[in-house]
Enzyme design. Structure first.
Site, short mmCIF file in Angstrom:
data_model
loop_
_atom_site.label_atom_id
_atom_site.label_comp_id
_atom_site.label_asym_id
_atom_site.label_seq_id
_atom_site.Cartn_x
_atom_site.Cartn_y
_atom_site.Cartn_z
N GLU A 116 0.83 -1.20 0.00
CA GLU A 116 0.00 0.00 0.00
C GLU A 116 0.87 1.25 0.00
OE1 GLU A 116 -4.00 -1.35 2.27
OE2 GLU A 116 -2.28 -1.08 3.57
N CYS A 129 3.58 8.47 1.12
CA CYS A 129 4.09 7.50 2.09
C CYS A 129 4.21 6.17 1.34
CB CYS A 129 3.10 7.39 3.24
SG CYS A 129 3.54 6.13 4.46
N CYS A 136 6.77 -7.22 6.52
CA CYS A 136 7.90 -6.71 7.30
C CYS A 136 8.34 -7.80 8.26
CB CYS A 136 7.48 -5.46 8.08
SG CYS A 136 8.85 -4.67 8.98
N CYS A 140 7.15 -5.84 15.17
CA CYS A 140 6.71 -4.95 16.25
C CYS A 140 5.23 -5.27 16.53
CB CYS A 140 6.89 -3.49 15.84
SG CYS A 140 8.60 -3.09 15.40
N CYS A 143 2.13 -3.00 15.39
CA CYS A 143 2.06 -2.56 13.99
C CYS A 143 1.37 -3.62 13.15
CB CYS A 143 3.49 -2.32 13.48
SG CYS A 143 3.59 -1.98 11.70
N CYS A 371 -0.31 5.62 10.07
CA CYS A 371 0.90 4.89 10.42
C CYS A 371 0.58 3.58 11.11
CB CYS A 371 1.75 5.71 11.39
SG CYS A 371 2.70 6.92 10.54
#
Ligand code: SAH
Length: 379
Positions: A116, A129, A136, A140, A143, A371
């Site tokens: 995205e 962004c 990933c 974390c 997230c 975010c």
């Protein structure tokens, strides 16, 4: 990547290397430096100056329809487009918020991977962004992207193409506010950019190279956000491209940061902040410390004091500022955003220690475009 493999890899759900044996994204003009483009064009048996013409179409005119490349003879055009401008990604869905000035696009890459990007237009600037990896590996827990693991690194051209797509929609006046340009790029989409270092540096070069070699953006308008892969932070300082570095700290103490940002078990708060300070000293660029405010987890007044002390221990010459991000709760996450009064107190304590502090707006949160919300589910 062995330099960033955690010693405790066996116990951590971290993935640094891509699965082997995958097909690579097709080679694209934007993967290549100007000299390499000339070589590629010559290999096709075409005059080398065609490379510049093609670059002008892609980077300066933002053309994506070969029919508009009228300075290229039809037969050569076909050859050039087939070889150097393959389709890298197709938009599956675009969601809008903030009266159309925030637009999140879900892209399907050539192998089915989903990523995205988010375009945010403000009165004085437009920020893209971008994602640097499909998924990933940093895990974390707060997230959304971190929950699915790493699928693969993106190529330089796949990263650049997200910016070019945003630039096209702005020049074509598709975003409210009239025709415009992309002024800022933040590597705050999916992925850990420092874990895909080579492709990300290539993308930064394409973004900052003068047109028509690249998009001609200012390095100052580019922010690379990282969990803190210390060797890569040092390497970035050596590149001589003064991008803004953002460090996702989220806790000033190792005990909590080990939990929130698992790579901290490999690079401690002290090592990571030292590397950020060293980047600021060498580049004279103020580093940004990202701190997602999580209720009763990392938002206590004493942690604000500790954060201030940790940062000030490297000097108070304005090398750093803190950007507090109200947590965007993700599905299944046990954490929520801080109370307003705790957030205010946190800001007050940091400012009392002389640390410039801002609270980020949460643009796009209702389209899961804020975010940490980018999860690329195609539900
Ligand atoms: N891997 C890079 C870029 C990721 S996203 C990094 O970690 O810096 C950019 C920022 O959003 C990071 O600071 C990240 O920690 C933060 N973030 C992730 N999930 C979030 C959430 N749910 N709410 C608020 N911020 C979040």
């Amino acid at each position: 990547m062995s330099d960033v493999t955690p010693s405790s890899a066996a116990t951590l759900p971290l993935v640094f290397d891509e699965p082997r044996g995958r097909r690579k994204p097709p080679r694209h003009l934007a993967d290549l430096a100007p000299d390499e483009r000339k070589a590629a064009v010559s290999e096709l048996g075409l005059p080398a100056f065609r490379a510049k013409q093609l670059s002008t179409h892609y980077f300066a005119r933002l053309v994506d329809d070969p029919a508009e490349m009228t300075d290229l003879p039809a037969a050569e055009r076909e050859q050039l487009v087939a070889d150097l401008l393959p389709e890298l990604m197709t938009p599956l869905r675009t969601l809008e918020a903030d009266r159309g000035t925030t637009r999140k696009t879900l892209w399907r890459l050539f192998d089915g991977a989903l990523v995205e990007s988010v375009l945010m237009r403000y009165p004085d600037r437009a920020t893209m962004c971008v994602s640097s990896q499909a998924g990933c590996g940093m895990a974390c827990p707060f997230c959304a992207t971190g929950q699915g693991g790493l699928q693969r690194n993106m190529s330089t051209a796949e990263i650049v193409e997200q910016v070019v797509a945003g630039a096209r929609s702005l020049t074509r006046g598709e975003v409210p506010g009239g025709p415009g340009r992309v002024s800022n790029v933040v590597f705050m989409g999916m992925g850990e950019p420092m874990a895909n270092y080579k492709a990300v540096i290539g993308a930064i070069r394409r973004l900052t190279d003068k047109t028509p070699d690249g998009l001609g953006m200012s390095a100052r308008g580019i922010t690379l956000s990282t969990v803190g892969l210390v060797p890569r932070m040092r390497q970035l300082a050596d590149e001589g491209i003064p991008v803004t570095l953002a460090l996702s700290l989220h806790a000033p103490d190792d005990e909590l940061r080990n939990e929130l940002v698992p790579i901290n078990t490999r690079f401690s708060v002290a090592e990571t902040v030292e590397a950020a300070w060293s980047y600021a000293s060498r580049t004279k660029r103020r580093v940004s410390i990202e701190y997602a405010m999580m209720r009763d987890i990392n938002d206590q007044a004493w942690r604000a004091d500790l954060l201030g002390d940790v940062l000030n221990s490297y000097g108070d010459w304005g090398w750093v500022h803190v950007n507090l991000i109200p947590l965007n709760p993700t599905p299944g996450s046990k954490w929520t955003a801080s109370r307003r009064e705790d957030e205010r107190e946190f800001v007050r304590r940091l400012e009392a220690k002389g640390i410039p502090t801002t609270v980020r707006d949460t643009r796009g949160s209702e389209i899961d475009g804020a975010c940490g919300q980018l999860a690329a589910t195609d539900a």
